[in-house]
Design a protein around this motif. Structure first.
Motif: not given
Length: 274
Positions: A72-73, A76-81, A83, A147, A151
């Motif tokens: 997912c990362l 380029d998914m965001s950290a919350p998404l 997670s 999330a 970081a």
């Protein structure tokens, strides 16, 4: 991470044969997850020895969720998404078994004033207010903590998932060995208390996998903070269970798994952020 304070019946020698370890791993996987394994003639009572493999099952589940998190990362998914997808995959792999236990435990402990009423509520498949709120807290806490670890680094977050799922499964083993069954029937009674040697093997595996992954996420501070919070979560649930219903049930084991896993992730998020 936790030490048992009660001895079980003397077991046969803790076999190191590959065949028996394979049987135990399959039995533990079939009991704790919905992963496709052929358990053969497995029965719940086989868990007295197979409990030694609980942390290995947790490590495998955590590893698969970690792989999904990294994918997912990578896209380029965001950290919350990312997670959220990883946390959702944990529930899918276990069939939300442990989440159901947390929900039923919260409803039972806080939904009735007497022991029999608590046990009756815990056996009811319907979810009440306390159960729903506990699940909301669990999901939000896991996603937010993960999330925050992302970081610091994706690999660190992946290691955190493996650590949390491994250590929390050992918490279930120790709860089963250190408290009596609260019912005269049910899954916990059929499973019985794990053999002492099985509990010690579970501890060894938990430390062998948990300590390196905790260190990889947040160094010695991660080991201290996450380990400390995990111990507090374990003993908190254990004491509540003894006070409310006089021991453990399958639902309480699920609650231990969830809250210890959350404690590990929150502890790592705190330590990694410093």
């Amino acid at each position: 991470m936790f030490e048992d304070d009660r001895q079980t019946d003397a077991p046969p020698p803790d076999s190191l044969s590959a065949e028996e370890w394979t049987q135990d791993l399959k039995a533990a996987t079939g009991f704790l997850s919905r992963l496709p394994v052929r358990t053969g003639d497995f029965s719940v009572s086989d868990l007295r020895r197979a409990a030694r493999a609980f942390p290995l099952v947790g490590a495998g589940i955590g590893f698969l969720a970690a792989v999904l998190l990294l994918i997912c990362l990578a896209i380029d998914m965001s950290a919350p998404l990312a997670s959220a997808f990883a946390v959702a995959s944990l529930s899918i792999m276990t069939g939300a078994l442990h989440e159901d236990g947390l929900s039923d435990t919260a409803d039972g402990f806080f939904g009735s004033a007497d022991r029999n009423g608590k046990l009756k509520i815990m056996r009811d498949s319907a979810s009440g207010t306390f159960g729903v709120l506990s699940l909301i807290f669990a999901v939000i806490a896991k996603i937010a903590a993960l999330a925050q670890i992302i970081a610091v680094g994706a690999v660190e977050a992946a290691a955190a998932l493996v650590a949390a799922e491994t250590i929390s499964r050992h918490g279930m083993v120790i709860l089963m060995t250190s408290t009596p069954q609260a019912r005269s029937d049910g899954v916990a009674v059929m499973a019985g208390q794990p053999f002492s040697q099985a509990a010690r093997t579970s501890l060894f595996i938990s430390l062998a996998i948990g300590l390196p992954t905790l260190w990889l996420t947040a160094g010695m501070q991660g080991i201290a903070v996450a380990g400390g919070l995990a111990v507090l979560a374990f003993f908190g649930v254990k004491e509540l269970a003894k006070r409310h219903i006089g021991g453990h049930t399958g639902d309480v084991c699920g609650a231990v798994q969830q809250l210890v896993a959350i404690a590990v992730l929150v502890g790592l998020a705190i330590a990694a952020g410093d």
